[in-house]
Design an enzyme around this catalytic site. Structure first.
Site, PDB file in Angstrom:
ATOM      1  N   CYS A  92       0.838  -1.207   0.000  1.00 48.53           N
ATOM      2  CA  CYS A  92       0.000   0.000   0.000  1.00 48.53           C
ATOM      3  C   CYS A  92       0.874   1.260   0.000  1.00 48.53           C
ATOM      4  O   CYS A  92       1.721   1.437   0.885  1.00 48.53           O
ATOM      5  CB  CYS A  92      -0.927  -0.017   1.219  1.00 48.53           C
ATOM      6  SG  CYS A  92      -1.945   1.462   1.310  1.00 48.53           S
ATOM      7  N   ASN A 191       1.703  -9.529 -10.961  1.00 44.51           N
ATOM      8  CA  ASN A 191       0.649  -8.499 -10.928  1.00 44.51           C
ATOM      9  C   ASN A 191       1.169  -7.185 -11.519  1.00 44.51           C
ATOM     10  O   ASN A 191       2.330  -6.845 -11.359  1.00 44.51           O
ATOM     11  CB  ASN A 191       0.192  -8.298  -9.466  1.00 44.51           C
ATOM     12  CG  ASN A 191      -0.695  -7.080  -9.274  1.00 44.51           C
ATOM     13  OD1 ASN A 191      -0.372  -6.181  -8.499  1.00 44.51           O
ATOM     14  ND2 ASN A 191      -1.808  -7.019  -9.988  1.00 44.51           N
TER      15      ASN A 191
HETATM   16  C1  LIG Z   1      -9.190   0.744  -6.345  1.00 46.03           C
HETATM   17  C2  LIG Z   1      -7.995  -0.065  -5.947  1.00 46.03           C
HETATM   18  C3  LIG Z   1      -7.900  -0.552  -4.656  1.00 46.03           C
HETATM   19  C4  LIG Z   1      -6.800  -1.330  -4.261  1.00 46.03           C
HETATM   20  N1  LIG Z   1      -6.784  -1.872  -3.006  1.00 46.03           N
HETATM   21  C5  LIG Z   1      -5.796  -2.737  -2.670  1.00 46.03           C
HETATM   22  C6  LIG Z   1      -5.833  -3.454  -1.423  1.00 46.03           C
HETATM   23  O1  LIG Z   1      -6.751  -3.283  -0.593  1.00 46.03           O
HETATM   24  N2  LIG Z   1      -4.823  -4.332  -1.181  1.00 46.03           N
HETATM   25  C7  LIG Z   1      -3.793  -4.556  -2.073  1.00 46.03           C
HETATM   26  O2  LIG Z   1      -2.918  -5.389  -1.806  1.00 46.03           O
HETATM   27  N3  LIG Z   1      -3.731  -3.873  -3.225  1.00 46.03           N
HETATM   28  C8  LIG Z   1      -4.705  -3.009  -3.553  1.00 46.03           C
HETATM   29  N4  LIG Z   1      -4.641  -2.355  -4.768  1.00 46.03           N
HETATM   30  C9  LIG Z   1      -3.489  -2.572  -5.665  1.00 46.03           C
HETATM   31  C10 LIG Z   1      -3.741  -3.738  -6.616  1.00 46.03           C
HETATM   32  O3  LIG Z   1      -3.882  -4.941  -5.888  1.00 46.03           O
HETATM   33  C11 LIG Z   1      -2.625  -3.944  -7.664  1.00 46.03           C
HETATM   34  O4  LIG Z   1      -1.443  -4.307  -7.024  1.00 46.03           O
HETATM   35  C12 LIG Z   1      -2.355  -2.715  -8.519  1.00 46.03           C
HETATM   36  O5  LIG Z   1      -3.549  -2.038  -8.862  1.00 46.03           O
HETATM   37  C13 LIG Z   1      -1.637  -3.111  -9.821  1.00 46.03           C
HETATM   38  O6  LIG Z   1      -2.351  -4.101 -10.508  1.00 46.03           O
HETATM   39  P1  LIG Z   1      -3.338  -3.773 -11.762  1.00 46.03           P
HETATM   40  O7  LIG Z   1      -2.473  -3.191 -12.846  1.00 46.03           O
HETATM   41  O8  LIG Z   1      -3.909  -5.130 -12.105  1.00 46.03           O
HETATM   42  O9  LIG Z   1      -4.348  -2.788 -11.297  1.00 46.03           O
HETATM   43  C14 LIG Z   1      -5.720  -1.576  -5.175  1.00 46.03           C
HETATM   44  C15 LIG Z   1      -5.818  -1.053  -6.465  1.00 46.03           C
HETATM   45  C16 LIG Z   1      -6.927  -0.314  -6.876  1.00 46.03           C
HETATM   46  C17 LIG Z   1      -6.980   0.219  -8.276  1.00 46.03           C
END
Ligand SMILES: Cc1cc2nc3c(=O)[nH]c(=O)nc-3n(C[C@H](O)[C@H](O)[C@H](O)COP(=O)(O)O)c2cc1C
Length: 311
Positions: A92, A191
């Site tokens: 985070c 990811n």
């Molecule tokens: C709206 C939103 C909320 C997220 N909340 C969390 C969370 O609670 N815990 C976490 O590990 N990552 C959280 N992330 C990060 C995502 O898990 C991920 O690592 C990041 O968005 C990159 O992946 P993506 O390109 O598939 O979005 C969040 C991302 C977004 C966009």
């Protein structure tokens, strides 16, 4: 995902698109003062989702903590209630969270992180995993972190290929995911920037990772796992657009049902739908208009009319 994957969302998506292997709660912040009660922990996961054994086994419970927080008490409670899978959020990037030495901050403090991992490992008997970025300010200690996770009994690592300081800038660097596959004995979950089934295939081919995780891609295409399972790479664009309309209808239908079951007002449901529509109309020819009409809807009925106009 914070603000998204609450119980009703997970129930709806798992009904509409059961092809996902694993769902995740948003993070529960371990308190620095006082202790949580069973009702708080169970409430974060959702009682219905807990009672649904099949779904519970497919859902990871995520926590976010720091050295100052009472990790042991919260983890003991999670263990006693009985969850199959606990995930620690070490990615985070929020300023506030990092100022309290939680989330991605811990990537820069290996001794503190080690203590937290030990506490979790010795108090949680089932599958314990971590979710990380590739570093805090830089990636200098990336391999030390991988070794740490192995030493402390972590069972899998999800890696978002950006540092904390990069936030969401640029493209996720998948070469670190490949590196982790090479140097770690743990299953690596790739990811970052997975939007399509082609991206899933490319992530597997380029990194050799064990599995993949999608966040924004799952918001844009909540049926991404369905497409991947059923059609692999063999889908053309016009077919995808046709499917998008069909799946959109199922998605909103199931969400609506879950929100109503929870007794939410139509105004509240409208707000949730608007929040979930950031990426959902992308790629449709009339997508921009639909999104604008959607966001401008002043009532639940207006919104339903816009939705019906798609089909
Ligand atoms: C709206 C939103 C909320 C997220 N909340 C969390 C969370 O609670 N815990 C976490 O590990 N990552 C959280 N992330 C990060 C995502 O898990 C991920 O690592 C990041 O968005 C990159 O992946 P993506 O390109 O598939 O979005 C969040 C991302 C977004 C966009």
């Amino acid at each position: 995902m914070e603000g998204v994957t609450e119980e009703s969302y997970r129930l709806a998506v798992s009904k509409a698109f059961p092809e996902w292997d694993l769902y995740a709660t948003d993070f529960l912040r371990v308190p620095s003062e006082g202790n949580y009660k069973t009702s708080k922990v169970l409430g974060h996961f959702g009682e219905l989702a807990y009672k649904n054994e099949k779904l519970r086994k497919k859902t990871t419970f995520q926590i976010l903590t720091s050295s100052r927080a009472n990790t042991q008490q919260t983890v003991e409670l999670i263990d006693a209630i009985g969850f199959d899978h606990l995930d620690l959020n070490i990615g985070c990037p929020s300023k506030k969270v990092n100022a309290h030495k939680g989330g991605a901050y811990l990537l820069s403090d290996i001794p503190a992180l080690r203590e937290i991992l030990k506490t979790i490992r010795s108090n949680f008997k089932n599958c314990f995993t971590v979710k990380i970025r590739i570093g805090y300010k830089d990636t200098n200690n990336f391999e030390d972190l991988l070794k740490l996770f192995e030493d402390e009994g972590v069972e899998a690592i999800t890696i978002h290929g950006r540092t904390r300081d990069q936030l969401y800038r640029g493209l996720a660097d998948w070469s670190y995911i490949k590196k982790a596959v090479e140097v770690s004995n743990l299953p690596i979950i790739g990811n970052g920037d997975i939007w399509t089934t082609a991206d899933i295939n490319r992530m597997f081919a380029e990194t050799g990772c064990h599995s993949v995780m999608a966040a924004r891609g799952a918001l844009k295409t909540p049926w991404l796992a369905t497409l991947y399972r059923e059609y692999g790479d063999e889908i053309n664009e016009s077919f995808l657009l046709q499917e998008r309309k069909k799946f959109l209808e199922i998605y909103f239908y199931e969400l609506d049902r879950e929100y109503k079951r929870e007794g939410r007002s139509e105004d509240h449901i409208l707000k949730r739908f608007k929040a979930l529509s950031r990426y959902i109309f992308d790629d449709l020819e009339e997508g921009d208009d639909l999104k604008n009409n959607f966001l401008r809807s002043r009532s639940y009925n207006e919104f339903s009319d816009v939705l019906s106009s798609i089909f």
